[in-house]
Design an enzyme around this catalytic site. Structure first.
Site, mmCIF file in Angstrom:
data_model
loop_
_atom_site.group_PDB
_atom_site.id
_atom_site.type_symbol
_atom_site.label_atom_id
_atom_site.label_comp_id
_atom_site.label_asym_id
_atom_site.label_seq_id
_atom_site.Cartn_x
_atom_site.Cartn_y
_atom_site.Cartn_z
ATOM 1 N N CYS A 1 8.271 -4.954 -7.014
ATOM 2 C CA CYS A 1 8.994 -5.104 -6.298
ATOM 3 C C CYS A 1 10.816 -5.143 -6.393
ATOM 4 C CB CYS A 1 8.712 -6.329 -5.803
ATOM 5 S SG CYS A 1 9.881 -5.865 -3.913
ATOM 6 N N CYS B 1 12.925 -12.170 -5.388
ATOM 7 C CA CYS B 1 12.685 -13.875 -5.296
ATOM 8 C C CYS B 1 12.330 -13.743 -6.328
ATOM 9 C CB CYS B 1 10.708 -13.571 -4.264
ATOM 10 S SG CYS B 1 11.576 -12.531 -2.558
ATOM 11 N N CYS C 1 8.526 -15.450 -7.376
ATOM 12 C CA CYS C 1 7.406 -13.666 -7.438
ATOM 13 C C CYS C 1 7.510 -13.168 -8.552
ATOM 14 C CB CYS C 1 7.603 -13.391 -6.086
ATOM 15 S SG CYS C 1 6.388 -12.372 -5.886
ATOM 16 N N CYS D 1 -6.681 -10.801 3.887
ATOM 17 C CA CYS D 1 -5.452 -10.157 4.451
ATOM 18 C C CYS D 1 -5.221 -9.340 2.816
ATOM 19 C CB CYS D 1 -4.586 -11.437 4.097
ATOM 20 S SG CYS D 1 -5.651 -12.349 5.244
ATOM 21 N N CYS E 1 -4.997 -8.693 8.496
ATOM 22 C CA CYS E 1 -3.873 -9.501 8.061
ATOM 23 C C CYS E 1 -2.606 -8.369 7.387
ATOM 24 C CB CYS E 1 -3.620 -10.822 8.088
ATOM 25 S SG CYS E 1 -2.137 -11.916 7.549
ATOM 26 N N CYS F 1 1.924 -14.968 11.511
ATOM 27 C CA CYS F 1 1.746 -15.785 10.798
ATOM 28 C C CYS F 1 2.553 -16.203 9.182
ATOM 29 C CB CYS F 1 0.478 -15.068 9.866
ATOM 30 S SG CYS F 1 -0.051 -16.176 8.399
ATOM 31 N N ARG G 1 -2.463 -23.205 7.222
ATOM 32 C CA ARG G 1 -3.435 -22.632 6.128
ATOM 33 C C ARG G 1 -2.969 -23.267 4.766
ATOM 34 N NH1 ARG G 1 -2.833 -18.427 7.435
ATOM 35 N NH2 ARG G 1 -4.429 -17.770 8.864
#
Length: 316
Positions: free
Chosen positions: A47, A51, A54, A91, A124, A184, A256
């Site tokens: 990616c 972040c 991550c 998801c 999702c 979400c 959640r």
């Protein structure tokens, strides 16, 4: 309750009073069940975003194996397995910046959505930032829900990511709700943020035109090779308080208990359920990290005498 100071007062009240207020808010939801969601990483690593929590960021050296986008059949079979395991929501997550309507990968994702919609699961996606046209394409393909977490408050955000901003996240959330997709959105606790940062995250979610359909609360899982690897700053009572506060602020939303559940023993998970949790991720793995075993979750539900969403009796 759209005022930050009111949210702070809710969070800071005596724990017994907070839990009692959360229990009252749970009654508004109208169901005393637990939603099972299964998460599948459909494209791992590489990616472009930085972040700092991550493992999939291309900016850091971690043990995560990179992979290209999974093919339709592999994703479809994973969805079938999720349904067999009792999931009512499937998801999909991918490690990239996001989707534009002009990109080939957006058309590939839309094709995947069309195929797995036949499984009868609520679908999702968590695929990063969206343009409005891309969001419309996803919706027209059969998508129900889009996940895009705020993660923390605006003041702390530059310390966890610099390749995009907190405002960028709010913009995608605005697009998701504008095109009529369910939202979400939640956050991560334990990344070095302050209590104010956590409560500001809830504040911004509270000020949206419509409350999120679901609010995931993630516990930060340290991953070697990421800048925040040595960072951890929460207590279990912090977690319970955030969950209870979220339940009070979002009485009609699924709250959640998401990533990091494997770090919690059964007693803490039970307290989280009492405080307002009514949704969890099942499956051996989340995006990159191990999760609680399904057999363990089913045994836990049986001890709580708690039903899964969509079922009228407990599993034996």
């Amino acid at each position: 309750m759209n005022d930050y100071h009111t949210i702070e007062q809710i969070y800071s009240q005596p724990l017994e009073d907070l839990i009692q207020q959360a229990l009252q808010a749970k009654k508004v939801f109208g169901k005393n069940d637990l939603q099972f969601c299964q998460l599948l990483n459909i494209k791992s690593g590489g990616c472009s975003e930085d972040c700092k929590y991550c493992a999939q960021s291309a900016h850091y050296r971690t043990s995560i194996e990179k992979s290209s986008l999974l093919d339709e059949e592999t994703i479809f079979e994973a969805g079938k397995k999720a349904k067999e395991n009792g999931a009512t929501r499937f998801c999909l997550g991918a490690a990239w910046k996001g989707l534009s309507h002009e990109e080939l990968k957006t058309k590939q994702i839309c094709k995947i959505i069309s195929k797995i919609s036949s499984l009868g699961l609520e679908l999702c996606l968590s695929l990063g930032f969206l343009t409005e046209k891309a969001a419309l394409m996803l919706k027209e393909s059969g998508l129900s829900v889009y996940n895009h977490n705020l993660n923390t408050g605006p003041n702390y955000y530059p310390k966890i990511a610099t390749t995009h901003s907190f405002q960028d996240r709010l913009q995608t959330i605005e697009i998701v709700q504008k095109v009529g997709l369910k939202l979400c959105s939640g956050g991560i606790i334990g990344m070095g943020e302050s209590l104010k940062d956590r409560l500001e995250m809830l504040y911004y979610l509270r000020t949206l035109p419509e409350p999120p359909e679901s609010v995931p609360i993630n516990v930060y899982m340290p991953i070697k090779g990421t800048p925040l690897y040595a960072q951890s700053n929460f207590s279990y009572i912090d977690l319970v308080r955030i969950i209870a506060t979220a339940r009070i602020l979002f009485p009609t939303s699924r709250i959640r208990l998401a990533a990091g559940r494997k770090l919690l023993d059964e007693s803490i998970q039970t307290l989280c359920y009492i405080a307002g949790v009514n949704s969890i991720f099942i499956g051996e793995k989340l995006l990159t990290q191990n999760n609680v075993q399904l057999e363990t979750d089913l045994a836990w539900l049986k001890r709580l005498n708690l039903q899964k969403e969509g079922y009228t009796k407990l599993y034996s």
